[in-house]
Write a protein that holds these residues in place. Structure first.
Motif, PDB file in Angstrom:
ATOM      1  N   VAL A 166      54.283  -4.426  56.591  1.00 52.32           N
ATOM      2  CA  VAL A 166      54.411  -5.889  56.547  1.00 52.32           C
ATOM      3  C   VAL A 166      55.101  -6.298  55.249  1.00 52.32           C
ATOM      4  N   TYR A 167      54.705  -5.689  54.141  1.00 54.35           N
ATOM      5  CA  TYR A 167      55.353  -5.984  52.860  1.00 54.35           C
ATOM      6  C   TYR A 167      56.846  -5.665  52.925  1.00 54.35           C
ATOM      7  N   MET A 168      57.190  -4.462  53.397  1.00 52.75           N
ATOM      8  CA  MET A 168      58.603  -4.065  53.466  1.00 52.75           C
ATOM      9  C   MET A 168      59.411  -4.998  54.361  1.00 52.75           C
ATOM     10  N   GLY A 169      58.785  -5.508  55.397  1.00 53.42           N
ATOM     11  CA  GLY A 169      59.495  -6.376  56.325  1.00 53.42           C
ATOM     12  C   GLY A 169      59.591  -7.822  55.882  1.00 53.42           C
ATOM     13  N   THR A 170      58.791  -8.220  54.880  1.00 51.65           N
ATOM     14  CA  THR A 170      58.755  -9.645  54.524  1.00 51.65           C
ATOM     15  C   THR A 170      59.078  -9.964  53.071  1.00 51.65           C
ATOM     16  N   PHE A 171      59.070  -8.979  52.168  1.00 51.59           N
ATOM     17  CA  PHE A 171      59.184  -9.331  50.756  1.00 51.59           C
ATOM     18  C   PHE A 171      60.511  -9.990  50.399  1.00 51.59           C
ATOM     19  N   ARG A 172      61.590  -9.571  51.022  1.00 55.00           N
ATOM     20  CA  ARG A 172      62.882 -10.199  50.719  1.00 55.00           C
ATOM     21  C   ARG A 172      62.916 -11.645  51.208  1.00 55.00           C
ATOM     22  N   ALA A 173      62.414 -11.879  52.396  1.00 59.16           N
ATOM     23  CA  ALA A 173      62.391 -13.238  52.931  1.00 59.16           C
ATOM     24  C   ALA A 173      61.474 -14.125  52.088  1.00 59.16           C
ATOM     25  N   ALA A 174      60.318 -13.604  51.696  1.00 56.56           N
ATOM     26  CA  ALA A 174      59.388 -14.380  50.867  1.00 56.56           C
ATOM     27  C   ALA A 174      60.036 -14.710  49.522  1.00 56.56           C
ATOM     28  N   PHE A 175      60.687 -13.732  48.919  1.00 61.57           N
ATOM     29  CA  PHE A 175      61.363 -13.978  47.632  1.00 61.57           C
ATOM     30  C   PHE A 175      62.486 -14.991  47.821  1.00 61.57           C
ATOM     31  N   GLY A 176      63.267 -14.842  48.894  1.00 63.86           N
ATOM     32  CA  GLY A 176      64.364 -15.769  49.167  1.00 63.86           C
ATOM     33  C   GLY A 176      63.884 -17.193  49.367  1.00 63.86           C
ATOM     34  N   MET A 177      62.782 -17.362  50.095  1.00 62.45           N
ATOM     35  CA  MET A 177      62.237 -18.712  50.308  1.00 62.45           C
ATOM     36  C   MET A 177      61.733 -19.305  49.001  1.00 62.45           C
ATOM     37  N   ALA A 178      61.118 -18.471  48.159  1.00 60.52           N
ATOM     38  CA  ALA A 178      60.631 -18.950  46.871  1.00 60.52           C
ATOM     39  C   ALA A 178      61.800 -19.421  45.996  1.00 60.52           C
ATOM     40  N   VAL A 179      62.838 -18.617  45.921  1.00 60.05           N
ATOM     41  CA  VAL A 179      64.019 -18.983  45.124  1.00 60.05           C
ATOM     42  C   VAL A 179      64.681 -20.232  45.702  1.00 60.05           C
ATOM     43  N   ALA A 180      64.778 -20.308  47.015  1.00 58.15           N
ATOM     44  CA  ALA A 180      65.387 -21.485  47.656  1.00 58.15           C
ATOM     45  C   ALA A 180      64.615 -22.752  47.308  1.00 58.15           C
ATOM     46  N   PHE A 181      63.283 -22.685  47.323  1.00 55.31           N
ATOM     47  CA  PHE A 181      62.496 -23.867  46.974  1.00 55.31           C
ATOM     48  C   PHE A 181      62.748 -24.276  45.522  1.00 55.31           C
ATOM     49  N   VAL A 182      62.763 -23.303  44.622  1.00 50.11           N
ATOM     50  CA  VAL A 182      62.998 -23.619  43.212  1.00 50.11           C
ATOM     51  C   VAL A 182      64.387 -24.236  43.029  1.00 50.11           C
ATOM     52  N   LEU A 183      65.386 -23.702  43.723  1.00 45.01           N
ATOM     53  CA  LEU A 183      66.737 -24.271  43.623  1.00 45.01           C
ATOM     54  C   LEU A 183      66.782 -25.715  44.109  1.00 45.01           C
ATOM     55  N   VAL A 184      66.155 -25.972  45.247  1.00 41.24           N
ATOM     56  CA  VAL A 184      66.138 -27.344  45.768  1.00 41.24           C
ATOM     57  C   VAL A 184      65.400 -28.265  44.795  1.00 41.24           C
ATOM     58  N   LEU A 185      64.295 -27.798  44.242  1.00 40.13           N
ATOM     59  CA  LEU A 185      63.538 -28.601  43.281  1.00 40.13           C
ATOM     60  C   LEU A 185      64.381 -28.914  42.050  1.00 40.13           C
ATOM     61  N   VAL A 186      65.096 -27.911  41.540  1.00 37.78           N
ATOM     62  CA  VAL A 186      65.943 -28.096  40.359  1.00 37.78           C
ATOM     63  C   VAL A 186      67.090 -29.071  40.648  1.00 37.78           C
TER      64      VAL A 186
END
Length: 178
Positions: A68-88
């Motif tokens: 589950v980690y291998m299948g989701t960590f990139r997407a989770a990281f990408g969503m986190a970065v995307a949220f921070v970018l939109v917030l900024v």
């Protein structure tokens, strides 16, 4: 798993979604007015990003958790970065406060090299790890030292790629366009 295109779809879609939200004035205004939710979202995003980058948390888990980690960590990281970018990019007070240091002129050279660095980093990382394999096994290098060598090597090679390849091709574009 590293090279499979479907393993990169999550971060790509997160970036596309961030770009769409950024182009929606109502959504950006709503985020700017959501003081507590935006700030809480930032902390959640930073937590998700940190956890998704720290594979040892999951390395000794069950096989199912590891998969589950291998299948989701990139997407989770990408969503986190995307949220921070939109917030900024929003008018949220915390986003504006983050935007100030992120737009410092001292970071401009790194921003210019970011695409080249993205391309050469896996190669540099493999070369550094390969060259230092025996020293790593002996414990002569800690993670901080390896990270520093990877970073320095990546940006040194990225400077060459940017100067010799990327910049000359960018000059071929017709003037007045992107």
């Amino acid at each position: 798993l590293y090279t499979k295109p479907w393993m990169r779809a999550g971060p790509l879609l997160a970036g596309v979604l961030a770009a769409l939200v950024h182009r929606m004035p109502r959504a950006m205004d709503k985020l700017a007015r959501a003081k507590v939710a935006g700030t809480l979202g930032l902390f959640v995003a930073l937590g998700v990003a940190l956890v998704s980058m720290h594979w040892p948390l999951f390395a000794l888990s069950s096989r199912a958790v590891g998969l589950v980690y291998m299948g989701t960590f990139r997407a989770a990281f990408g969503m986190a970065v995307a949220f921070v970018l939109v917030l900024v990019l929003s008018q949220h007070s915390v986003g504006r406060a983050l935007a100030r240091p992120l737009s410092a002129k001292v970071l401009w050279p790194f921003a210019q090299l970011s695409y080249s660095a993205y391309l050469v980093n896996p190669i540099v990382t493999l070369l550094v790890r390969g060259a230092l394999a025996q020293a790593i096994l002996r414990g002569s290098f800690g993670m901080a030292s390896l990270f520093a060598m990877d970073l320095a090597g990546t940006f040194a090679v990225a400077t060459l790629v940017y100067t010799l390849v990327e910049r000359p091709f960018m000059r071929l574009r017709p003037s007045g366009r992107l």
